[in-house]
Design a protein around this motif. Structure first.
Motif, short mmCIF file in Angstrom:
data_model
loop_
_atom_site.label_atom_id
_atom_site.label_comp_id
_atom_site.label_asym_id
_atom_site.label_seq_id
_atom_site.Cartn_x
_atom_site.Cartn_y
_atom_site.Cartn_z
N GLY A 41 35.38 -4.21 88.67
CA GLY A 41 35.64 -5.38 89.51
C GLY A 41 36.03 -5.06 90.94
N SER A 45 29.29 -2.48 92.45
CA SER A 45 27.93 -3.00 92.29
C SER A 45 27.54 -3.89 93.46
N THR A 46 28.48 -4.68 93.93
CA THR A 46 28.22 -5.56 95.07
C THR A 46 27.81 -4.73 96.28
P1 ADP Z 1 32.31 -3.48 90.10
O1 ADP Z 1 30.87 -3.11 90.23
O2 ADP Z 1 33.22 -2.55 90.82
O3 ADP Z 1 32.74 -3.70 88.68
P2 ADP Z 1 31.44 -6.01 91.22
O4 ADP Z 1 30.83 -5.67 92.51
O5 ADP Z 1 30.56 -6.28 90.07
O6 ADP Z 1 32.51 -4.89 90.84
O7 ADP Z 1 32.38 -7.27 91.40
C1 ADP Z 1 33.34 -7.37 92.45
C2 ADP Z 1 34.03 -8.72 92.39
O8 ADP Z 1 33.09 -9.74 92.71
C3 ADP Z 1 34.59 -9.07 91.02
O9 ADP Z 1 35.79 -9.76 91.21
C4 ADP Z 1 33.52 -9.96 90.43
O10 ADP Z 1 34.10 -10.86 89.53
C5 ADP Z 1 32.98 -10.68 91.65
N1 ADP Z 1 31.56 -11.03 91.49
C6 ADP Z 1 30.54 -10.18 91.21
N2 ADP Z 1 29.35 -10.82 91.18
C7 ADP Z 1 29.62 -12.12 91.45
C8 ADP Z 1 28.83 -13.30 91.58
N3 ADP Z 1 27.50 -13.29 91.42
N4 ADP Z 1 29.47 -14.45 91.87
C9 ADP Z 1 30.80 -14.50 92.05
N5 ADP Z 1 31.60 -13.43 91.95
C10 ADP Z 1 31.04 -12.25 91.66
#
Ligand code: ADP
Ligand code: ADP
Length: 231
Positions: A41, A45-46
């Protein structure tokens, strides 16, 4: 490889005032493997998806080589960036060969060149082309699927490879093999690799440098494995 530069990168998802990624700046050198490591979280990935333009940043800039990612033609981006994800991301209705051929075809390679490349890629990841060419993803083990995922990401010979927990869904022994293969590949191919994991041991094993991330992808440390282990 190509240099990747992130400048003040921020991403807010709709309906959430708290940014998923906030003001991240980082330079990844050509030919370097950088690991993004941090808790679930924290925005790993973002960050990777923004580099691959699968999502748009809310603000900030990304450059790959001398090109601005937000301005680049999508097909050109596919040529520059290979992407491999957890549980392989293979299309279930396409054979192994069709999955690997996808991006080379998309960027306009001819039939013979694509066919040869599929064979070459299967050899590269240790799968016998005669045996695996016509299989569907469901007819492969988890580790074999991951290999095909990596083969697909490399097929159009992109200078940049983005990998999001690519070995997350396989057993520890297979993961160890795949990690060793990635190290071997990197020695030969010199791609610029950004690799996401939450596994610190994996980060230490694979990274030239490791970015240790906290919430909103704030960079707590960005250094070589040796330096991080002695700090
Ligand atoms: P990681 O890859 O480190 O687990 P992410 O990049 O998946 O983290 O997520 C970062 C944050 O953004 C988290 O709080 C997640 O819940 C939120 N998040 C990820 N994708 C989405 C989305 N499509 N819409 C809203 N929030 C998102
Ligand atoms: P579309 O816009 O045609 O739906 P996407 O860009 O979403 O395609 O990607 C489709 C599939 O290709 C996904 O499974 C994704 O994992 C994979 N993919 C995305 N970007 C790349 C890339 N640069 N190289 C290889 N595969 C990619």
């Amino acid at each position: 490889g190509a240099t990747i530069v992130l400048e003040n990168l921020t991403k807010r998802y709709p309906g959430n005032p708290r940014p998923a990624v906030e003001s991240v700046s980082m330079e990844i050198k050509a030919g370097e493997t950088v690991i993004l490591v941090g808790p679930s979280g924290c925005g790993k990935s973002t960050t990777l998806k923004m580099i691959n333009r699968l999502i748009e940043p809310s603000s900030g800039r990304i450059r790959i080589g001398d090109e601005d990612v937000t301005a680049i033609d999508p097909v050109k981006l596919r040529r520059k960036v290979g992407y491999a994800i957890q549980s392989s991301g293979l299309f279930p209705h396409m054979t192994v060969a069709e999955n690997i051929a996808l991006v080379p075809k998309m960027v306009g390679w001819g039939r013979t060149r694509v066919r040869d490349r599929v064979e070459e890629m299967l050899d590269l990841v240790g799968l016998d082309p005669r045996e695996f060419h016509g299989r569907y993803p469901r007819q492969l083990s988890g580790g074999q699927q991951q290999r095909v995922g990596v083969a697909r990401a490399l097929a159009a010979d992109p200078p940049v490879l983005l990998m999001d927990e690519p070995f997350g869904a396989v057993d520890p022994i297979t993961r160890d093999h795949l990690q060793d293969e990635l190290i071997r590949l990197q020695r030969d191919l010199h791609k610029t690799i950004v690799f996401v994991t939450h596994d610190f041991d994996e980060a230490i094993k694979l990274g030239d440098r490791i970015a240790v991330l906290r919430e909103r992808s704030h960079i707590a440390q960005f250094d070589t494995p040796e330096a991080i282990l002695t700090n």
